[in-house]
Design an enzyme around this catalytic site. Structure first.
Site, mmCIF file in Angstrom:
data_model
loop_
_atom_site.group_PDB
_atom_site.id
_atom_site.type_symbol
_atom_site.label_atom_id
_atom_site.label_comp_id
_atom_site.label_asym_id
_atom_site.label_seq_id
_atom_site.Cartn_x
_atom_site.Cartn_y
_atom_site.Cartn_z
ATOM 1 N N ASP A 176 0.835 -1.206 0.000
ATOM 2 C CA ASP A 176 0.000 0.000 0.000
ATOM 3 C C ASP A 176 0.868 1.253 0.000
ATOM 4 O O ASP A 176 1.981 1.246 0.534
ATOM 5 C CB ASP A 176 -0.916 -0.042 1.237
ATOM 6 N N HIS A 199 2.358 3.516 -9.050
ATOM 7 C CA HIS A 199 2.131 2.092 -9.310
ATOM 8 C C HIS A 199 3.321 1.488 -10.076
ATOM 9 O O HIS A 199 3.721 0.358 -9.823
ATOM 10 C CB HIS A 199 0.834 1.881 -10.093
ATOM 11 N N LEU A 236 10.648 -20.655 -4.828
ATOM 12 C CA LEU A 236 9.708 -19.763 -4.130
ATOM 13 C C LEU A 236 8.341 -19.885 -4.784
ATOM 14 O O LEU A 236 8.239 -19.898 -6.014
ATOM 15 C CB LEU A 236 10.187 -18.304 -4.246
HETATM 16 C C1 IPE Z 1 -5.498 -2.767 -0.321
HETATM 17 O O1 IPE Z 1 -5.151 -1.441 -0.432
HETATM 18 C C2 IPE Z 1 -5.460 -3.424 -1.655
HETATM 19 C C3 IPE Z 1 -4.140 -3.673 -2.221
HETATM 20 C C4 IPE Z 1 -2.998 -3.380 -1.658
HETATM 21 C C5 IPE Z 1 -4.130 -4.318 -3.511
HETATM 22 P P1 IPE Z 1 -6.227 -0.277 -0.595
HETATM 23 O O2 IPE Z 1 -5.464 0.975 -0.696
HETATM 24 O O3 IPE Z 1 -7.167 -0.588 -1.709
HETATM 25 O O4 IPE Z 1 -7.038 -0.377 0.773
HETATM 26 P P2 IPE Z 1 -7.926 0.696 1.535
HETATM 27 O O5 IPE Z 1 -8.933 1.224 0.556
HETATM 28 O O6 IPE Z 1 -7.012 1.761 2.014
HETATM 29 O O7 IPE Z 1 -8.540 -0.069 2.657
HETATM 30 C C1 IPE Z 2 -1.446 0.275 -3.388
HETATM 31 O O1 IPE Z 2 -1.280 1.644 -3.412
HETATM 32 C C2 IPE Z 2 -1.724 -0.304 -4.750
HETATM 33 C C3 IPE Z 2 -3.090 -0.802 -4.928
HETATM 34 C C4 IPE Z 2 -4.060 -0.723 -4.057
HETATM 35 C C5 IPE Z 2 -3.372 -1.428 -6.191
HETATM 36 P P1 IPE Z 2 -2.509 2.653 -3.386
HETATM 37 O O2 IPE Z 2 -2.884 2.975 -4.801
HETATM 38 O O3 IPE Z 2 -3.617 2.143 -2.550
HETATM 39 O O4 IPE Z 2 -1.827 3.908 -2.736
HETATM 40 P P2 IPE Z 2 -2.472 4.934 -1.698
HETATM 41 O O5 IPE Z 2 -3.040 4.125 -0.575
HETATM 42 O O6 IPE Z 2 -3.530 5.685 -2.450
HETATM 43 O O7 IPE Z 2 -1.326 5.799 -1.277
HETATM 44 MG MG MG Z 3 -4.079 2.365 -0.606
#
Ligand code: IPE
Ligand code: IPE
Ligand code: MG
Length: 250
Positions: free
Chosen positions: A22, A39, A133
């Site tokens: 995240d 990303h 792995l």
């Molecule tokens: C969880 O992250 C999903 C992934 C890392 C793929 P999100 O960014 O979507 O989660 P919330 O919305 O903060 O709970």
């Molecule tokens: C995690 O990073 C990637 C996915 C959920 C696919 P985020 O896109 O959720 O990044 P934040 O949480 O907005 O910083």
């Molecule tokens: Mg996120």
């Protein structure tokens, strides 16, 4: 006592590490870049982490790449994330295969483009049987949907007379989950400072240890993984039993 309850394993290294990757969006925002750049940087961190996990002797690494709730994001971002999965498989599959990584993808196929489903099947078939792995990619994955799907399939098999209701117990149930055959995660890491599961492996993490770090996913390195493993080592896993550490036995 349920037969599945393992005993304490304070100093056993984790066999299975699962990561909620995240913070890509915040990483980009801090650099005044579009979210897609976060990303992309996140994919680079995936590469580093997969290599590091193999080096550190981890057997199973599960990465949360796209949740069943991530469809709520703007369509352009969803398309960017789909594109990055395509690119990752295109660019990295042969190297992963050569280094002995077996890929398994868990999650629903619904709403995914046909070419993505084909690529996923190809990646799994190409790497099947590799042993260095096991890389599990949770993509279009949601823990609640996974459990409902297992219940639905059990109901179907019961209605078809393949199983009797009395046979439905925990051991049978887990064979209907997407993670059938994969040991539960010993350690779950979530980056970016958020402290929630966000529908990730909600059944399988019943007794996992959790490490939360403020590091944003694109900044995650082997050193962060090692630090999380060190933190894991200090935990006393009791699984509802009593402590097996030397201090507690006296
Ligand atoms: C969880 O992250 C999903 C992934 C890392 C793929 P999100 O960014 O979507 O989660 P919330 O919305 O903060 O709970
Ligand atoms: C995690 O990073 C990637 C996915 C959920 C696919 P985020 O896109 O959720 O990044 P934040 O949480 O907005 O910083
Ligand atoms: Mg996120």
């Amino acid at each position: 006592m349920p037969s599945s309850a393992p005993t304490s394993s304070t100093h056993t290294p984790p066999r299975h590490v699962a990561i909620i990757m995240d913070g890509n969006g915040r990483w980009a925002k801090a650099r005044l870049l579009p979210r897609v750049m976060g990303h992309r940087a996140g994919v680079a961190a995936v590469r580093t982490t997969v290599r590091a996990a193999a080096d550190l002797g981890i057997e199973y690494l599960t990465l949360y790449g796209f949740s069943s709730e991530n469809w709520k994001r703007p369509v352009t971002e969803v398309n960017d994330l789909m594109g990055l999965l395509r690119l990752f498989i295109h660019d990295d599959l042969e190297e992963l295969h050569a280094s002995g990584v077996e890929i398994r993808i868990i999650g629903a196929k619904t709403h995914l483009a046909g070419d993505i489903i084909e690529l996923m099947e190809h990646a799994q078939a190409r790497t099947r049987g590799n042993t260095k792995l096991k890389l599990v990619i949770a993509f279009n994955y949601g823990g609640q949907d996974e459990i409902v799907e297992a219940a639905r399939r059990i109901a179907e098999d019961t209605a078809a007379g393949k199983i009797v209701p009395q046979a439905v117990d925990r051991e049978l149930f887990i064979t209907y989950l997407a993670t059938a055959g994969i040991p539960d995660p010993d350690l779950v890491i979530r980056t970016s400072g958020e402290r929630r599961l966000s529908n990730f492996l909600i059944w399988q993490t019943a007794y996992s240890e959790f490490v939360f770090t403020d590091t944003l996913w694109p900044d995650f390195t082997k050193a962060h993984l090692v630090a999380a493993l060190d933190e894991f080592k200090s935990r006393d896993r009791r699984f509802g039993g009593v402590s097996m550490t030397a201090g507690a036995r006296t």
